[in-house]
Design an enzyme around this catalytic site. Structure first.
Site, PDB file in Angstrom:
ATOM      1  CD  GLU A 122      11.008  48.783  28.321  1.00 56.97           C
ATOM      2  OE1 GLU A 122      11.604  49.853  28.551  1.00 56.97           O
ATOM      3  OE2 GLU A 122      10.799  48.352  27.176  1.00 56.97           O
ATOM      4  CG  ASP A 158      15.047  47.865  24.463  1.00 61.21           C
ATOM      5  OD1 ASP A 158      15.789  48.694  25.026  1.00 61.21           O
ATOM      6  OD2 ASP A 158      13.823  48.034  24.318  1.00 61.21           O
ATOM      7  CD  GLU A 179      14.343  47.743  27.816  1.00 57.91           C
ATOM      8  OE1 GLU A 179      15.105  48.732  27.854  1.00 57.91           O
ATOM      9  OE2 GLU A 179      13.434  47.605  26.973  1.00 57.91           O
ATOM     10  CG  HIS A 205       7.675  53.346  31.087  1.00 56.25           C
ATOM     11  ND1 HIS A 205       7.930  52.004  31.247  1.00 56.25           N
ATOM     12  CD2 HIS A 205       8.630  53.989  31.812  1.00 56.25           C
ATOM     13  CE1 HIS A 205       8.987  51.845  32.005  1.00 56.25           C
ATOM     14  NE2 HIS A 205       9.432  53.031  32.386  1.00 56.25           N
ATOM     15  NE  ARG A 258      13.884  52.118  30.601  1.00 56.50           N
ATOM     16  CZ  ARG A 258      14.104  53.424  30.490  1.00 56.50           C
ATOM     17  NH1 ARG A 258      13.448  54.286  31.238  1.00 56.50           N
ATOM     18  NH2 ARG A 258      14.988  53.871  29.622  1.00 56.50           N
ATOM     19  CG  ASP A 310      16.910  51.872  27.191  1.00 59.08           C
ATOM     20  OD1 ASP A 310      17.312  50.928  26.493  1.00 59.08           O
ATOM     21  OD2 ASP A 310      15.697  52.169  27.309  1.00 59.08           O
ATOM     22  CG  HIS A 347       8.795  47.440  23.616  1.00 62.93           C
ATOM     23  ND1 HIS A 347       9.788  46.890  22.856  1.00 62.93           N
ATOM     24  CD2 HIS A 347       9.431  48.202  24.550  1.00 62.93           C
ATOM     25  CE1 HIS A 347      10.970  47.334  23.293  1.00 62.93           C
ATOM     26  NE2 HIS A 347      10.782  48.119  24.329  1.00 62.93           N
ATOM     27  CG  HIS A 351      11.785  58.829  24.868  1.00 66.80           C
ATOM     28  ND1 HIS A 351      10.581  59.047  24.246  1.00 66.80           N
ATOM     29  CD2 HIS A 351      11.740  57.538  25.292  1.00 66.80           C
ATOM     30  CE1 HIS A 351       9.846  57.948  24.290  1.00 66.80           C
ATOM     31  NE2 HIS A 351      10.535  57.024  24.923  1.00 66.80           N
ATOM     32  CG  HIS A 410       9.284  50.546  20.611  1.00 71.40           C
ATOM     33  ND1 HIS A 410       8.896  51.806  20.916  1.00 71.40           N
ATOM     34  CD2 HIS A 410      10.127  50.171  21.617  1.00 71.40           C
ATOM     35  CE1 HIS A 410       9.478  52.205  22.049  1.00 71.40           C
ATOM     36  NE2 HIS A 410      10.234  51.221  22.479  1.00 71.40           N
ATOM     37  CG  ASP A 420      27.040  66.788  -1.477  1.00 67.73           C
ATOM     38  OD1 ASP A 420      25.970  66.576  -2.090  1.00 67.73           O
ATOM     39  OD2 ASP A 420      27.928  67.549  -1.897  1.00 67.73           O
ATOM     40  CE1 TYR A 477      12.551  55.929  34.514  1.00 67.45           C
ATOM     41  CE2 TYR A 477      10.246  55.276  34.748  1.00 67.45           C
ATOM     42  CZ  TYR A 477      11.499  55.058  34.216  1.00 67.45           C
ATOM     43  OH  TYR A 477      11.716  53.980  33.388  1.00 67.45           O
TER      44      TYR A 477
HETATM   45  N1  GLY Z   1      14.987  51.540  24.301  1.00 68.37           N
HETATM   46  C1  GLY Z   1      13.638  51.784  24.029  1.00 68.37           C
HETATM   47  C2  GLY Z   1      12.738  51.129  24.962  1.00 68.37           C
HETATM   48  O1  GLY Z   1      13.167  50.627  25.966  1.00 68.37           O
HETATM   49  O2  GLY Z   1      11.563  51.021  24.736  1.00 68.37           O
HETATM   50 MN    MN Z   2      12.352  48.679  25.645  1.00 71.12          MN
HETATM   51 MN    MN Z   3      15.175  50.174  26.305  1.00 66.31          MN
END
Ligand code: GLY
Ligand code: MN
Ligand code: MN
Length: 436
Positions: free
Chosen positions: A380, A267, A404, A346, A402, A256, A350, A239, A357, A36, A384
């Site tokens: 970004e 972002d 970004e 990474h 990071r 982030d 993006h 993540h 994304h 519910d 690490y």
């Molecule tokens: N917050 C997701 C990324 O930076 O790709």
């Molecule tokens: Mn991002």
């Molecule tokens: Mn991000």
């Protein structure tokens, strides 16, 4: 967003589809969280882009060149009882008057009406594979026509994925889309600043996350994605969303987080010291990531290809890691061997838009796409270094960084939508000391 913008998009798409074709675009399905209880409803980005219609249980149909109606919206009927429980519904009248449909029918009648619209058309634009239940419905409608072929019914000859045309449109942001993204950026910037002001050793990561939720909701917005608030070693988990550890004196905190305005995302990542002062090891690595980010942003130029910002970041990071003694060898060779991937695993960004994304091809005919005005991307880079990293001095362990920002490609060079948020070491330290 102005209704004219949605109408312009539909017209543009219909021009590209050509006469004799039909596009079918379903709304997002409301998702159950537990008995519910539903997750807050978020419209499907493609559906939102073409209709601006905020309700579930709706299907938009575009029929370029059709005399009676080119834009048909199937949606829920008005229902005073249901509206008393769950809120307002536009109904068929609202679909036409407010949302610009040429015609609208109850969603409960779609099985009777849609096959007739598909019959005799040459091409159906529909993106298969995203909504399995709806895929079955579409196939069912086509089979219904096929089973009547002996009475002269002609099923559509060709199925084409809608995303090629639609996602290329979405990749280029209009003035009002950029304006929504600037709003989202502004709200996020304020929340990031507030997080830096309140952060102190002994706080829990979720207490800092609460600053974002408060900052976003107070402006009527939502997070565009689950915020990452990771102190110390948690910053090395890309993540990380548990956000439930205590912040330690001497650690860095990586956040982030970004707001979503009218279904457009921001972002942003910033990394700063929990106690307000970078240690010298933290400062060295931070300045390296910052240099890589600036080098990458400088490559966000019309005519450069998609991968150029990434290559620039990789170059700066590899050279810098060698200089700091974290990587050993000759930078050119290390880049070729992708040795940096151990600490920078990474990519540098993006596309950004209605989806964090966002949609849009990164390669065309096997070649990296060339940057054009109106595209928005994130930049970004990060480094690490988890504890226990073999061959790496202890002073670098548990540092995850990071940085970004969101960047609009323009003829005048990169336009950093998130420019208002501090990122130099002394700017961050001043803000955290209450001096800015
Ligand atoms: N917050 C997701 C990324 O930076 O790709
Ligand atoms: Mn991002
Ligand atoms: Mn991000």
């Amino acid at each position: 967003m102005n209704p004219k913008e949605f109408s312009k998009r539909r017209k543009q798409l219909m021009r590209m589809m050509g006469a004799g074709s039909v596009a079918i675009i379903p709304a997002a399905v409301a998702q159950s969280r537990n008995r519910d209880v539903e997750y807050p409803y978020r419209q499907d980005s493609d559906f939102q882009y073409l209709t601006g219609f905020p309700e579930p249980e709706a299907v938009a149909v575009l029929l370029p060149g059709r005399k009676q109606a080119e834009y048909v919206l199937f949606c829920r009927e008005r229902d005073p009882e249901m509206e008393m429980w769950n809120g307002f519904r536009a109904g068929q009248d609202g679909a036409c008057k407010v949302f610009g449909a040429d015609d609208s029918f109850p969603i409960s009648d779609i099985d009777d009406i849609l096959p007739g619209m598909l019959e005799g058309c040459d091409r159906v634009f529909y993106t298969m594979g995203c909504m399995p239940e709806f895929d079955q419905k579409v196939l069912g409608w086509v089979n219904q026509i096929r089973s009547n072929s002996r009475s002269g019914s002609r099923p559509p000859g060709e199925f084409v994925s809608l995303e090629h045309l639609l996602h290329d449109m979405r990749l280029f942001k209009s003035r009002s889309e950029v304006s929504a993204m600037r709003k989202a950026a502004k709200i996020s910037i304020e929340a990031h600043k507030q997080a830096m002001r309140v952060c102190a050793p002994g706080m829990m990561e979720y207490e800092v996350e609460a600053e974002f939720l408060h900052g976003f909701r107070k402006k009527g917005t939502e997070p565009a994605y689950t915020s990452i608030v990771g102190g110390g070693s948690n910053a090395c988990i890309l993540h990380y969303v548990s956000n439930n550890a205590e912040l330690q004196d001497g650690d860095l905190l990586l956040i982030d987080a970004g707001a979503e305005v009218e279904c457009y995302a921001s972002d942003i990542t910033r990394t700063f010291p929990v106690n307000g002062k970078f240690s010298s090891a933290q400062r060295d690595l931070y300045n390296l990531v910052l240099a890589a980010q600036k080098a990458a942003i400088n490559k966000v130029e019309v005519g450069n290809h998609w991968n150029e910002p990434h290559l620039a970041a990789v170059k700066v990071i590899t050279k810098g890691l060698v200089k700091l003694g974290i990587l050993k060898g000759q930078p050119g060779k290390l880049i070729k061997e992708e040795a940096y991937k151990r600490f920078y695993m990474h990519r540098t960004g993006h596309w950004l838009g209605m989806d964090v994304h966002d949609v849009g091809d990164y390669k065309l005919d096997g070649e990296w796409r060339v940057l054009e005005p109106g595209m928005v991307l994130t930049v970004e880079p990060g480094i690490y270094i988890p504890s226990g990293s073999k061959g790496v001095a202890k002073k670098w362990w548990d540092i995850g960084i990071r940085i970004e920002d969101d960047v609009l490609v323009t003829r005048k060079g990169p336009d950093v939508l998130t420019d208002g948020l501090v990122k130099e070491v002394d700017e961050i330290e001043s803000l955290m000391a209450g001096e800015a």
